[in-house]
Motif scaffolding. Sequence first.
Motif, short mmCIF file in Angstrom:
data_model
loop_
_atom_site.label_atom_id
_atom_site.label_comp_id
_atom_site.label_asym_id
_atom_site.label_seq_id
_atom_site.Cartn_x
_atom_site.Cartn_y
_atom_site.Cartn_z
N ARG A 665 -32.87 22.97 8.45
CA ARG A 665 -31.67 22.46 8.71
C ARG A 665 -30.89 22.05 7.34
NH1 ARG A 665 -30.70 20.03 14.62
NH2 ARG A 665 -31.75 21.78 15.87
N LEU A 666 -31.72 21.33 6.62
CA LEU A 666 -31.25 20.95 5.32
C LEU A 666 -30.86 22.06 4.47
CD1 LEU A 666 -30.07 18.80 3.26
CD2 LEU A 666 -32.47 18.44 2.54
N VAL A 667 -31.59 23.00 4.15
CA VAL A 667 -31.69 24.43 3.79
C VAL A 667 -30.17 25.00 4.09
CG1 VAL A 667 -32.34 26.63 3.35
CG2 VAL A 667 -33.85 24.73 3.02
N ASP A 668 -29.94 25.11 5.48
CA ASP A 668 -28.76 25.73 5.96
C ASP A 668 -27.33 25.13 5.58
OD1 ASP A 668 -27.52 27.46 8.20
OD2 ASP A 668 -27.05 25.67 9.08
N ALA A 669 -27.66 23.60 5.62
CA ALA A 669 -26.49 23.21 5.15
C ALA A 669 -26.25 23.14 3.81
CB ALA A 669 -26.58 21.42 5.25
N LEU A 670 -27.24 22.98 2.90
CA LEU A 670 -27.00 23.44 1.33
C LEU A 670 -26.34 24.89 1.12
CD1 LEU A 670 -30.45 21.90 0.10
CD2 LEU A 670 -28.15 21.02 -0.50
N ILE A 671 -27.04 25.88 1.85
CA ILE A 671 -26.37 27.23 1.68
C ILE A 671 -24.88 27.32 2.33
CG2 ILE A 671 -26.56 29.59 2.54
CD1 ILE A 671 -29.61 29.02 2.84
N LYS A 672 -24.81 26.61 3.31
CA LYS A 672 -23.05 26.52 3.70
C LYS A 672 -22.32 26.06 2.63
CE LYS A 672 -24.08 26.54 8.51
NZ LYS A 672 -24.32 25.81 9.98
N ALA A 673 -22.75 24.89 1.98
CA ALA A 673 -22.30 24.27 0.92
C ALA A 673 -22.17 24.95 -0.46
CB ALA A 673 -22.70 22.63 0.73
N ASP A 674 -22.78 26.14 -0.45
CA ASP A 674 -23.00 26.94 -1.49
C ASP A 674 -23.56 26.01 -2.78
OD1 ASP A 674 -22.76 29.34 -2.98
OD2 ASP A 674 -20.89 28.92 -3.62
N LYS A 675 -24.56 25.40 -2.47
CA LYS A 675 -25.46 24.59 -3.31
C LYS A 675 -26.69 25.28 -4.00
CE LYS A 675 -22.74 21.15 -3.39
NZ LYS A 675 -21.83 20.78 -4.72
N ASP A 676 -27.15 25.34 -5.31
CA ASP A 676 -28.40 25.81 -5.86
C ASP A 676 -29.56 24.91 -5.41
OD1 ASP A 676 -27.04 27.99 -6.54
OD2 ASP A 676 -26.80 27.36 -8.46
N PHE A 677 -30.58 25.33 -5.03
CA PHE A 677 -31.95 24.46 -4.80
C PHE A 677 -33.01 25.20 -4.86
CE2 PHE A 677 -30.25 26.26 -0.70
CZ PHE A 677 -31.72 26.09 0.02
N ASP A 678 -34.19 24.70 -4.60
CA ASP A 678 -35.32 25.48 -4.59
C ASP A 678 -36.33 25.08 -3.43
OD1 ASP A 678 -35.57 26.76 -7.45
OD2 ASP A 678 -35.20 25.05 -7.90
#
Length: 728
Positions: A665-678
């Motif tokens: 769910r955090l991954v989904d929110a980060l993608i929606k915010a167009d953020k880079d993460f690992d």
Amino acid sequence: MLAPYRARKVPGSALAPQWLSDGERFWYQVGTRYVVVNPTEGSRRAAFDHDQLAAALSAASGHAATGADLPISAVEIRDDDTVRFTAFEARWTWADGICAPLDEAQPLPGEVPSPDGQWVAFPRDGNIWVRSADRTEEFALTDDAEPYFDYGGLPDTTGARALMRLLGLPPLSFFHWSPNSSRILVQRIDQRDLPELVLVESAPADGGRPVEHRTRYTMPGDKQVATMTWNVLSLAERTVTRQQDEPWPIMHNTALVYAWWTGEDEIHFLHHSRDARTLELRRLDPDTGATTTLITEVGETRVDPAVQLGDPHMVHVLKSGEIVWWSQRDGWGHLYLYSADGQSVTRITQGQWLVRSLLRVDEDRRQLWFVAGGLVAADPYLRQICRINLDGSGFTRLTDDDFDHDAMSPPEGDYIVDRASSSSRPPRSVVLDGDGQHVVELEAPGTEALEAVGWSPPERFRTTAADGKTPIYGLLWRPHDFDPDRRYPIIEHIYPGPQNFRAGPSFDPPHQGEPEAFAALGFAVVAIDGRGTAARGKAFHDHSYGDLGNAGALDDHVAAIRELGHRYPWLDTDRVGITGQSAGAYAAARALLRYPDDYHVAVATSGNHDNAVNLAMWAEHYHGDVSEDGLRAISNATLAANLTGKLLLIHGELDDNAHPYMTMRLVDALIKADKDFDLILIPGVEHALIGRQHYFLRRTWDYFVRHLHGSEPPRYRLAPLPLPGLGA
């Protein structure tokens, strides 16, 4: 520096006394040595001749064994000094200089021997069975179990089923034998109407299709939760006496631990309301199933039965019917004596400190012994051993120093085993008598082996919380080969509770090895206990109630690191990382998202990143607000747009504690915010990543080396870590 290996360099730092039936003598293991202690005689000796046993075992088994490295396990030392043990896949006995095979089957996982050793109880298909120790008789004590309505089990939400599958063991079970071995107290848990969650094992060992694993799971505010009742099973009559009360919610496994036989004819148990704001002591009649409520305590927040979740309760029922009861009603944590009819209450302890554990009660002398925190002005977490009369008079400190005293006492007997340590000194273990006098010296390990590989002790520090007035405490590890003229990046190793605390003053607080491994990699490491964590009194603990989203007062952590940066010029507060597991992972990600100017790199492993869909108990007991806004406030996904630093998320796909969908769910929110993460999703492992810990540790170390040190890590591999309780 990791815990499984670190412990081997300080043998004797951990000590687990096994008391013999007389309640006076005990034995313990240090490395491959076994020691018997008789405090009455003031003696400490080898439990047996290790070399003789090794020679006899070698001759009897045909396998080589040495006294310096005995390959034995499941050791049992009896009152007559007979030793029983397992070696070379067989059971053996050692007595009178003779080692012989023993035709005795060890209890299998899930089996619980009776106190007299004549019976073994075990679950089968949800029912409770018993068999005689000689295996000539076996029968069922219950026969009406249904799927998700069975005896002796744990709720799926806290049952660690994925871990047990991974270890090849049956689901965990729990029940209480009566002292005379004639009856069993066992819970029956109803999960039939609970909603399901499904985990998918993508790469099963047989290489076949993905496998689904279903679990019953309640989230905050759900109408349905698991419920339970107590049942008393009679071996002689083969009957079931059921508790007469209506089933009540079971929110955590502690409900099963906080029940006990008082003699042969009474059972007492602690009963928590679903929201944990009401705690009752109840008595259960094992003959009729009738219950009587003896003590009721109600609070505006949780009413805890102990300082930390899972600590032993501090209730003692005297033969007179009087009750010693622990309460935080005055804002601290003290002992009270209730009359048998509950009509009068005498305060036993008082002051701006708290009773941390109850050691023993001497009913004849009308005295009790306990461990207290907050008596040492320099550090409120330091534990001291005390004695007091049941009427509140005669308060005596049996220890009065700057060491942390981790003490334990036998169920019966006049002695206390005391492990006194500090952050820099390993525990020195001694036996104390009732007056606090040293009776027997046990172990006094040194740190030479640790120092030989670069270790130096952490500094215990005190800083000021974000409110500008509350003192908070922590640990600071200097990097190996420390040079005060250099500047070092910082890693915070976090676990924010709120059910416990992280950075204790003892030699071996939880997760000790991981911060020291970071120090070996050239980082300065801190562990901090901010407001909202346990062991500092009720108000300090309740700072997180209604504000679980601040993860144990992250603003206090920020304030502490800033203050340390001013105190020590070699700390580089422009390069700060943070890491943790479980609630520590939630806090690590939240720190990066909520305080992006103060934290720059985070690794979050097995995180409960969305507490709105975590197990119900977490939010309902420790946050209290399960409204829509209240649950949004404790989800990391709502802060995803704040990400500016480097974030690595790690999760096991079969985690049935903090389910992987919380990370997703955090991954989904980060993608929606167009953020880079690992992101690393590890197949086939559960919450603790057992079997893959070496991989997630290596990736964590490399992530910080790369993004905080700014250098490329070398290529290397770690060996798998030893499995817990199963050796290498």
